[in-house]
Scaffold this motif. Sequence first.
Motif, mmCIF file in Angstrom:
data_model
loop_
_atom_site.group_PDB
_atom_site.id
_atom_site.type_symbol
_atom_site.label_atom_id
_atom_site.label_comp_id
_atom_site.label_asym_id
_atom_site.label_seq_id
_atom_site.Cartn_x
_atom_site.Cartn_y
_atom_site.Cartn_z
ATOM 1 N N VAL A 127 0.894 -1.449 -0.094
ATOM 2 C CA VAL A 127 -0.004 -0.187 0.054
ATOM 3 C C VAL A 127 1.117 1.512 0.056
ATOM 4 O O VAL A 127 0.859 2.430 -0.771
ATOM 5 N N VAL A 128 2.114 0.950 0.526
ATOM 6 C CA VAL A 128 2.421 2.197 1.157
ATOM 7 C C VAL A 128 3.769 2.512 -0.304
ATOM 8 O O VAL A 128 3.896 3.468 -0.953
ATOM 9 N N GLY A 129 3.637 1.446 -1.110
ATOM 10 C CA GLY A 129 4.472 1.639 -3.057
ATOM 11 C C GLY A 129 3.410 2.164 -3.832
ATOM 12 O O GLY A 129 3.559 2.581 -4.326
ATOM 13 N N LEU A 130 2.254 1.859 -3.516
ATOM 14 C CA LEU A 130 1.221 2.263 -3.948
ATOM 15 C C LEU A 130 0.471 4.183 -4.065
ATOM 16 O O LEU A 130 0.764 5.077 -4.657
ATOM 17 N N VAL A 131 0.780 4.605 -3.057
ATOM 18 C CA VAL A 131 0.759 5.855 -2.273
ATOM 19 C C VAL A 131 1.608 6.266 -2.948
ATOM 20 O O VAL A 131 1.392 7.586 -3.428
ATOM 21 N N ILE A 150 -3.987 -2.958 -9.194
ATOM 22 C CA ILE A 150 -4.158 -2.761 -7.964
ATOM 23 C C ILE A 150 -4.514 -4.259 -6.606
ATOM 24 O O ILE A 150 -3.832 -4.490 -5.892
ATOM 25 N N PRO A 151 -6.028 -4.499 -7.397
ATOM 26 C CA PRO A 151 -6.218 -5.322 -6.122
ATOM 27 C C PRO A 151 -5.074 -6.985 -6.374
ATOM 28 O O PRO A 151 -4.754 -7.698 -5.286
ATOM 29 N N ALA A 152 -4.401 -6.959 -7.641
ATOM 30 C CA ALA A 152 -3.888 -8.387 -8.468
ATOM 31 C C ALA A 152 -2.115 -7.928 -7.541
ATOM 32 O O ALA A 152 -1.202 -8.908 -6.855
#
Length: 356
Positions: free
Chosen positions: A76-80, A341-343
Amino acid sequence: FRRALAVYQVLPGPEAHELCCWFGMIVRGRVGAIAAGLGFMLPGLVLMLIASWLYVRFGLRDPIALAAFVAVQAAVVGLVLRATTRIWVSLVRGPVLAAVAVMGFVAQSLLVPFWVPLVFGGIVQSIVVRGNRPLAAALTALFIGVCAVLGTGWTWPNHVASTPIAFEERHDVSLTKLFTTGLTGGLVTFGGAYTAIPVVRDAAVGRQGWMSETQFLDGIAIGGVLPAPLVIFGTFVGFLGGGILGALALTLGIFLPAFSFTLIGHELFERLLDRPQLHGALDGVAAAVAGLIAATGLQLLGDVIGLQWQDRVPSVTHPMSLAIALVAMALFFALKRRATIPAVLAASAVVGILVR
């Protein structure tokens, strides 16, 4: 359609939700706008309420579940961080807005109240639009002084993760506070739901809040895998603060601006945004928000990887979390499909379980 999209890209709030409300307004007036807006948000709201109840009811007592969530938090941090770069590209245009964004970054790192850089950013950019750059430079210097007075210390990379707070201990969060937290987050949602993260986190996490950093990241992780706009993580935050009523109060606050701009009058805001000063002010606020989310992303990264400093030498307590965050961020850069994202979050959970 392009003109309407341009309007809602400038105004705060989830723009996809605002467009749905506008479609409903065209077909059935204000009742249609409300119906279309509810249709957009209700599926995610129901799913997040269920997920929040399961999270609170069963928690992460199982070691396997805990290992999965720890890995997902890193992803999630990578996503942010990936979203931060997209936000900067879309919202920070030109040297003046870049300076405003840097001011927002510094202010967030110094724990200055989030609204201070937003106000200054809007004022500075509106003055620049009028052509008075010397005054804008003077205000920038004043802002630096305000940061020095209001700041309570540099929080990154010395940021310390907050102590987890049991849900049963936090039954005193008022519905008013939860609603205003959501409303504030909704009013600064420029360029995507990620810009609401620092504002909601500022109220919800830490000594003055009702949840821990870990729980906050769990909420974003759950929102990332649900078929709903990511801003639905606010429902999770509200649930941990006040149960079902708290979840509904915070969700109402986040989505209220998206309803209101259309219900008040789409044409009115379209005319207002033709004024360079107002458009410039909103551009300045958006750039400051980009700075907030950048600082928040780095603070979250420091928390997840267990960054510590000893004699000015950094050390990482959780190197596997750092690796997961970096790989996830690279995948989010490389892969553009909706299922990415979900994957990636699901794959991170599997990695966490295997590493355990």
